[in-house]
Design a protein around this motif. Structure first.
Motif, PDB file in Angstrom:
ATOM      1  N   ILE A  79       2.917  10.882  17.315  1.00 58.14           N
ATOM      2  CA  ILE A  79       1.534  11.355  17.184  1.00 58.14           C
ATOM      3  C   ILE A  79       1.514  12.744  16.557  1.00 58.14           C
ATOM      4  O   ILE A  79       0.675  13.055  15.692  1.00 58.14           O
ATOM      5  CB  ILE A  79       0.844  11.342  18.552  1.00 58.14           C
ATOM      6  N   ALA A  80       2.442  13.596  16.997  1.00 57.99           N
ATOM      7  CA  ALA A  80       2.496  14.946  16.443  1.00 57.99           C
ATOM      8  C   ALA A  80       2.829  14.917  14.957  1.00 57.99           C
ATOM      9  O   ALA A  80       2.386  15.778  14.185  1.00 57.99           O
ATOM     10  CB  ALA A  80       3.529  15.783  17.199  1.00 57.99           C
ATOM     11  N   ALA A  81       3.624  13.919  14.535  1.00 62.67           N
ATOM     12  CA  ALA A  81       3.972  13.791  13.116  1.00 62.67           C
ATOM     13  C   ALA A  81       2.883  13.074  12.323  1.00 62.67           C
ATOM     14  O   ALA A  81       3.058  12.834  11.126  1.00 62.67           O
ATOM     15  CB  ALA A  81       5.292  13.035  12.977  1.00 62.67           C
ATOM     16  N   LYS A  82       1.777  12.714  12.999  1.00 56.40           N
ATOM     17  CA  LYS A  82       0.643  12.036  12.372  1.00 56.40           C
ATOM     18  C   LYS A  82       1.078  10.719  11.723  1.00 56.40           C
ATOM     19  O   LYS A  82       0.710  10.408  10.587  1.00 56.40           O
ATOM     20  CB  LYS A  82      -0.026  12.947  11.344  1.00 56.40           C
ATOM     21  N   MET A  83       1.866   9.962  12.473  1.00 56.67           N
ATOM     22  CA  MET A  83       2.341   8.661  12.008  1.00 56.67           C
ATOM     23  C   MET A  83       1.834   7.572  12.933  1.00 56.67           C
ATOM     24  O   MET A  83       1.759   7.770  14.155  1.00 56.67           O
ATOM     25  CB  MET A  83       3.875   8.622  11.961  1.00 56.67           C
ATOM     26  N   VAL A 103       5.971   4.031  11.308  1.00 54.81           N
ATOM     27  CA  VAL A 103       7.336   4.116  11.844  1.00 54.81           C
ATOM     28  C   VAL A 103       8.095   2.825  11.574  1.00 54.81           C
ATOM     29  O   VAL A 103       9.271   2.842  11.195  1.00 54.81           O
ATOM     30  CB  VAL A 103       7.292   4.416  13.353  1.00 54.81           C
ATOM     31  N   SER A 104       7.423   1.683  11.756  1.00 59.05           N
ATOM     32  CA  SER A 104       8.076   0.397  11.522  1.00 59.05           C
ATOM     33  C   SER A 104       8.497   0.252  10.062  1.00 59.05           C
ATOM     34  O   SER A 104       9.583  -0.224   9.760  1.00 59.05           O
ATOM     35  CB  SER A 104       7.148  -0.749  11.924  1.00 59.05           C
ATOM     36  N   THR A 105       7.615   0.690   9.145  1.00 61.66           N
ATOM     37  CA  THR A 105       7.943   0.608   7.719  1.00 61.66           C
ATOM     38  C   THR A 105       9.110   1.515   7.362  1.00 61.66           C
ATOM     39  O   THR A 105       9.997   1.141   6.594  1.00 61.66           O
ATOM     40  CB  THR A 105       6.719   0.982   6.877  1.00 61.66           C
ATOM     41  N   ARG A 108      14.886   9.871  14.598  1.00 62.64           N
ATOM     42  CA  ARG A 108      15.022  10.488  13.275  1.00 62.64           C
ATOM     43  C   ARG A 108      13.742  10.331  12.465  1.00 62.64           C
ATOM     44  O   ARG A 108      13.367  11.229  11.715  1.00 62.64           O
ATOM     45  CB  ARG A 108      16.195   9.856  12.530  1.00 62.64           C
ATOM     46  N   ALA A 109      13.067   9.197  12.618  1.00 63.47           N
ATOM     47  CA  ALA A 109      11.855   8.960  11.841  1.00 63.47           C
ATOM     48  C   ALA A 109      10.732   9.913  12.234  1.00 63.47           C
ATOM     49  O   ALA A 109       9.917  10.294  11.396  1.00 63.47           O
ATOM     50  CB  ALA A 109      11.403   7.513  12.010  1.00 63.47           C
TER      51      ALA A 109
END
Length: 279
Positions: free
Chosen positions: A33-37, A42-44, A79-80
Protein backbone atom coordinates in the motif's frame (compact mmCIF):
# COMPACT_ATOMS: atom_id res chain seq x y z
CA UNK A 1 -3.63 -5.25 49.32
CA UNK A 2 -3.69 -8.42 47.26
CA UNK A 3 -3.38 -11.79 48.93
CA UNK A 4 -0.92 -14.36 47.58
CA UNK A 5 0.51 -12.07 44.88
CA UNK A 6 3.70 -10.08 45.00
CA UNK A 7 3.86 -6.51 43.65
CA UNK A 8 5.79 -7.83 40.66
CA UNK A 9 2.75 -9.98 39.72
CA UNK A 10 0.60 -6.86 39.49
CA UNK A 11 2.79 -5.15 36.91
CA UNK A 12 1.12 -4.63 33.50
CA UNK A 13 1.95 -7.17 30.82
CA UNK A 14 4.47 -6.24 28.13
CA UNK A 15 2.81 -5.23 24.89
CA UNK A 16 3.38 -8.06 22.40
CA UNK A 17 0.32 -7.28 20.27
CA UNK A 18 0.24 -7.35 16.47
CA UNK A 19 0.78 -3.58 16.41
CA UNK A 20 4.14 -4.03 18.18
CA UNK A 21 5.37 -6.48 15.52
CA UNK A 22 3.24 -6.91 12.39
CA UNK A 23 2.88 -10.39 10.96
CA UNK A 24 4.64 -11.34 7.73
CA UNK A 25 1.48 -10.98 5.67
CA UNK A 26 0.52 -7.67 7.24
CA UNK A 27 4.02 -6.25 6.74
CA UNK A 28 3.89 -7.17 3.04
CA UNK A 29 0.41 -5.67 2.66
CA UNK A 30 1.37 -2.39 4.36
CA UNK A 31 4.51 -2.11 2.24
CA UNK A 32 2.48 -2.73 -0.93
CA UNK A 33 0.00 0.00 0.00
CA UNK A 34 2.83 2.37 0.85
CA UNK A 35 4.37 1.65 -2.57
CA UNK A 36 0.98 2.50 -4.15
CA UNK A 37 0.72 -0.92 -5.77
CA UNK A 38 -2.33 -3.11 -6.18
CA UNK A 39 -2.36 -6.87 -5.80
CA UNK A 40 -2.58 -7.09 -9.59
CA UNK A 41 0.55 -4.92 -9.88
CA UNK A 42 2.48 -7.20 -7.52
CA UNK A 43 1.26 -10.33 -9.30
CA UNK A 44 2.32 -8.94 -12.69
CA UNK A 45 5.76 -7.90 -11.39
CA UNK A 46 6.50 -11.19 -9.61
CA UNK A 47 4.48 -13.71 -11.66
CA UNK A 48 2.99 -14.97 -8.39
CA UNK A 49 -0.71 -15.70 -8.82
CA UNK A 50 -3.19 -13.18 -7.43
CA UNK A 51 -4.84 -15.78 -5.19
CA UNK A 52 -1.48 -16.63 -3.58
CA UNK A 53 -0.66 -12.93 -3.01
CA UNK A 54 -4.02 -12.43 -1.28
CA UNK A 55 -3.51 -15.54 0.87
CA UNK A 56 0.01 -14.54 1.96
CA UNK A 57 -1.18 -11.04 2.95
CA UNK A 58 -3.73 -12.81 5.18
CA UNK A 59 -0.91 -14.97 6.68
CA UNK A 60 -2.34 -18.05 4.96
CA UNK A 61 0.62 -19.90 3.44
CA UNK A 62 -1.28 -23.11 2.60
CA UNK A 63 -1.67 -22.31 -1.14
CA UNK A 64 2.12 -21.99 -1.39
CA UNK A 65 2.47 -25.77 -1.14
CA UNK A 66 5.08 -25.98 1.62
CA UNK A 67 7.61 -23.98 3.65
CA UNK A 68 10.21 -23.91 0.89
CA UNK A 69 7.72 -22.47 -1.63
CA UNK A 70 6.37 -20.04 0.99
CA UNK A 71 9.86 -18.69 1.71
CA UNK A 72 10.45 -18.19 -2.00
CA UNK A 73 7.18 -16.25 -2.38
CA UNK A 74 7.91 -14.08 0.67
CA UNK A 75 11.34 -13.19 -0.73
CA UNK A 76 9.90 -12.36 -4.15
CA UNK A 77 7.01 -10.25 -2.82
CA UNK A 78 9.26 -8.39 -0.37
CA UNK A 79 11.58 -7.32 -3.19
CA UNK A 80 8.63 -6.19 -5.29
CA UNK A 81 7.36 -3.85 -2.55
CA UNK A 82 10.88 -2.68 -1.62
CA UNK A 83 11.21 -4.55 1.69
CA UNK A 84 14.27 -6.35 3.04
CA UNK A 85 13.23 -10.03 2.85
CA UNK A 86 15.69 -11.22 5.53
CA UNK A 87 13.68 -10.08 8.63
CA UNK A 88 10.46 -11.45 7.14
CA UNK A 89 12.06 -14.82 6.40
CA UNK A 90 13.46 -14.97 9.93
CA UNK A 91 10.03 -14.14 11.36
CA UNK A 92 8.38 -16.80 9.16
CA UNK A 93 10.93 -19.41 10.27
CA UNK A 94 10.35 -18.51 13.92
CA UNK A 95 6.58 -18.83 13.48
CA UNK A 96 6.75 -22.13 11.57
CA UNK A 97 9.33 -24.18 13.43
CA UNK A 98 12.56 -23.01 11.82
CA UNK A 99 14.01 -23.09 8.35
CA UNK A 100 13.31 -26.37 6.46
CA UNK A 101 16.29 -28.61 5.85
CA UNK A 102 17.13 -29.16 2.15
CA UNK A 103 15.87 -32.43 0.76
CA UNK A 104 18.73 -34.65 -0.47
CA UNK A 105 18.97 -35.17 -4.21
CA UNK A 106 17.51 -38.32 -5.73
CA UNK A 107 19.88 -41.26 -6.31
CA UNK A 108 19.84 -40.44 -10.04
CA UNK A 109 22.18 -37.50 -9.35
CA UNK A 110 24.49 -39.05 -6.75
CA UNK A 111 27.00 -39.70 -9.52
CA UNK A 112 27.40 -35.95 -10.04
CA UNK A 113 28.63 -35.44 -6.48
CA UNK A 114 30.56 -38.66 -5.87
CA UNK A 115 33.95 -38.86 -7.50
CA UNK A 116 36.23 -41.89 -7.33
CA UNK A 117 39.51 -41.52 -5.54
CA UNK A 118 42.18 -40.32 -7.92
CA UNK A 119 45.00 -42.80 -8.42
CA UNK A 120 48.11 -42.90 -10.51
CA UNK A 121 47.81 -44.37 -14.04
CA UNK A 122 48.62 -48.06 -14.52
CA UNK A 123 50.65 -47.81 -17.70
CA UNK A 124 51.29 -51.55 -18.02
CA UNK A 125 47.60 -52.38 -17.97
CA UNK A 126 46.88 -49.53 -20.40
CA UNK A 127 49.45 -50.80 -22.91
CA UNK A 128 48.15 -54.36 -22.71
CA UNK A 129 44.58 -53.16 -23.21
CA UNK A 130 45.59 -51.02 -26.20
CA UNK A 131 47.44 -53.92 -27.88
CA UNK A 132 44.51 -56.29 -27.32
CA UNK A 133 42.10 -53.68 -28.74
CA UNK A 134 44.19 -53.15 -31.88
CA UNK A 135 44.61 -56.90 -32.50
CA UNK A 136 40.91 -57.50 -31.95
CA UNK A 137 39.95 -54.68 -34.32
CA UNK A 138 42.29 -55.91 -37.07
CA UNK A 139 40.98 -59.45 -36.74
CA UNK A 140 37.36 -58.26 -36.81
CA UNK A 141 38.01 -56.15 -39.92
CA UNK A 142 39.67 -59.04 -41.77
CA UNK A 143 36.87 -61.48 -40.91
CA UNK A 144 34.03 -59.14 -41.78
CA UNK A 145 35.78 -57.87 -44.89
CA UNK A 146 35.34 -54.17 -45.26
CA UNK A 147 33.59 -52.69 -42.26
CA UNK A 148 35.41 -49.42 -42.96
CA UNK A 149 32.75 -46.89 -42.05
CA UNK A 150 31.64 -48.10 -38.62
CA UNK A 151 35.07 -49.30 -37.52
CA UNK A 152 36.61 -45.87 -37.95
CA UNK A 153 33.96 -44.25 -35.75
CA UNK A 154 34.35 -46.76 -32.91
CA UNK A 155 38.11 -46.34 -32.58
CA UNK A 156 38.51 -42.76 -33.72
CA UNK A 157 40.71 -41.93 -30.74
CA UNK A 158 42.71 -45.14 -30.57
CA UNK A 159 43.26 -46.46 -34.14
CA UNK A 160 46.64 -46.80 -35.81
CA UNK A 161 47.84 -46.56 -39.46
CA UNK A 162 48.35 -50.37 -39.52
CA UNK A 163 44.68 -50.99 -38.81
CA UNK A 164 43.64 -48.62 -41.57
CA UNK A 165 45.87 -50.37 -44.20
CA UNK A 166 44.66 -53.84 -43.16
CA UNK A 167 41.03 -52.92 -43.82
CA UNK A 168 41.68 -51.28 -47.21
CA UNK A 169 41.98 -54.44 -49.47
CA UNK A 170 38.38 -55.45 -48.81
CA UNK A 171 36.95 -51.93 -48.78
CA UNK A 172 35.15 -52.48 -52.11
CA UNK A 173 33.32 -55.63 -51.06
CA UNK A 174 30.52 -53.69 -49.41
CA UNK A 175 28.92 -50.33 -49.85
CA UNK A 176 30.47 -47.74 -47.54
CA UNK A 177 28.34 -46.83 -44.57
CA UNK A 178 26.52 -43.52 -44.72
CA UNK A 179 28.52 -40.74 -43.07
CA UNK A 180 27.40 -39.96 -39.57
CA UNK A 181 26.38 -36.37 -38.71
CA UNK A 182 28.89 -34.16 -37.02
CA UNK A 183 28.66 -34.18 -33.24
CA UNK A 184 26.72 -31.29 -31.77
CA UNK A 185 28.50 -28.48 -29.96
CA UNK A 186 26.58 -29.21 -26.77
CA UNK A 187 26.70 -32.64 -25.13
CA UNK A 188 23.16 -32.20 -23.84
CA UNK A 189 21.90 -31.90 -27.43
CA UNK A 190 22.51 -35.65 -27.75
CA UNK A 191 19.67 -36.33 -25.31
CA UNK A 192 17.56 -39.35 -26.31
CA UNK A 193 14.47 -38.57 -28.38
CA UNK A 194 12.23 -40.82 -26.26
CA UNK A 195 12.92 -38.87 -23.04
CA UNK A 196 12.80 -35.31 -21.77
CA UNK A 197 16.14 -33.92 -20.58
CA UNK A 198 16.37 -30.64 -18.64
CA UNK A 199 19.60 -28.98 -17.53
CA UNK A 200 19.49 -26.12 -14.98
CA UNK A 201 22.62 -23.97 -14.72
CA UNK A 202 23.06 -21.22 -12.11
CA UNK A 203 24.88 -18.91 -14.51
CA UNK A 204 24.14 -15.46 -13.02
CA UNK A 205 23.82 -16.21 -9.31
CA UNK A 206 22.47 -18.81 -6.94
CA UNK A 207 18.92 -20.13 -6.97
CA UNK A 208 16.83 -22.64 -5.09
CA UNK A 209 15.62 -25.42 -7.44
CA UNK A 210 13.10 -28.25 -7.06
CA UNK A 211 12.46 -30.92 -9.72
CA UNK A 212 9.91 -33.74 -9.93
CA UNK A 213 9.29 -36.51 -12.47
CA UNK A 214 5.95 -37.34 -14.12
CA UNK A 215 4.93 -39.44 -11.08
CA UNK A 216 5.54 -36.53 -8.69
CA UNK A 217 8.70 -38.13 -7.26
CA UNK A 218 11.10 -35.47 -6.00
CA UNK A 219 14.34 -35.59 -7.96
CA UNK A 220 16.06 -32.59 -6.37
CA UNK A 221 15.28 -29.91 -3.81
CA UNK A 222 18.12 -27.61 -2.85
CA UNK A 223 20.26 -24.57 -3.60
CA UNK A 224 22.37 -24.28 -6.73
CA UNK A 225 25.35 -21.99 -6.18
CA UNK A 226 26.64 -19.81 -9.00
CA UNK A 227 28.48 -21.95 -11.54
CA UNK A 228 26.74 -25.20 -10.49
CA UNK A 229 24.29 -27.12 -12.65
CA UNK A 230 21.93 -30.10 -12.48
CA UNK A 231 20.53 -32.34 -15.22
CA UNK A 232 17.15 -34.06 -14.88
CA UNK A 233 15.72 -36.77 -17.15
CA UNK A 234 12.38 -38.56 -17.30
CA UNK A 235 10.42 -40.67 -19.76
CA UNK A 236 7.69 -38.08 -20.30
CA UNK A 237 7.72 -34.96 -18.09
CA UNK A 238 9.88 -32.83 -15.76
CA UNK A 239 8.28 -30.33 -13.35
CA UNK A 240 10.50 -27.48 -12.15
CA UNK A 241 10.21 -24.76 -9.51
CA UNK A 242 12.87 -22.02 -9.64
CA UNK A 243 13.28 -19.77 -6.59
CA UNK A 244 15.20 -17.11 -8.56
CA UNK A 245 14.49 -17.76 -12.23
CA UNK A 246 16.50 -14.75 -13.35
CA UNK A 247 19.72 -16.34 -12.07
CA UNK A 248 19.50 -19.59 -14.04
CA UNK A 249 19.80 -20.75 -17.64
CA UNK A 250 17.71 -23.65 -18.93
CA UNK A 251 18.51 -26.20 -21.64
CA UNK A 252 15.62 -28.49 -22.63
CA UNK A 253 16.23 -31.45 -24.92
CA UNK A 254 19.46 -29.83 -26.08
CA UNK A 255 17.98 -26.40 -26.79
CA UNK A 256 18.58 -23.20 -24.82
CA UNK A 257 15.46 -21.60 -23.35
CA UNK A 258 15.38 -17.79 -23.70
CA UNK A 259 12.42 -16.61 -21.59
CA UNK A 260 14.07 -13.53 -20.00
CA UNK A 261 13.02 -14.44 -16.47
CA UNK A 262 13.13 -11.54 -14.02
CA UNK A 263 15.66 -11.59 -11.12
CA UNK A 264 14.03 -12.92 -7.95
CA UNK A 265 10.99 -14.30 -9.80
CA UNK A 266 9.61 -17.69 -8.73
CA UNK A 267 8.76 -19.82 -11.77
CA UNK A 268 6.84 -23.11 -12.02
CA UNK A 269 7.64 -24.85 -15.33
CA UNK A 270 6.79 -28.15 -17.00
CA UNK A 271 8.73 -29.63 -19.92
CA UNK A 272 7.93 -32.68 -22.04
CA UNK A 273 9.50 -34.63 -24.92
CA UNK A 274 10.07 -32.97 -28.28
CA UNK A 275 10.72 -29.29 -28.83
CA UNK A 276 10.93 -27.13 -25.68
CA UNK A 277 7.55 -26.01 -24.52
CA UNK A 278 6.40 -24.54 -21.22
CA UNK A 279 3.55 -26.45 -19.63
Amino acid sequence: MSIGNSPEDERPFEDVSEEARPSVGRALREARIAAKMTVDDVSTATRVRIAIVHAIEQDDFTPCGGDVYARGHIKTLARAVRLDPAPLLAQYDADHGGRPAPTPAAPLFEAERIRPERRGPNWTAAMVAAIVAVIGFVGFTVVKGGGSGSGTDEVAEGTTPTAGRTASPSAGSKKPAAPKPDPTESAIAAAPQDKVTVRVSAADGRSWVAAKDHNGRLLFDGLLKQGESKTFQDSSKINLVLGDAGAVQLYVNGKKIDDNFQPGAVERLTYTKGDPQIG
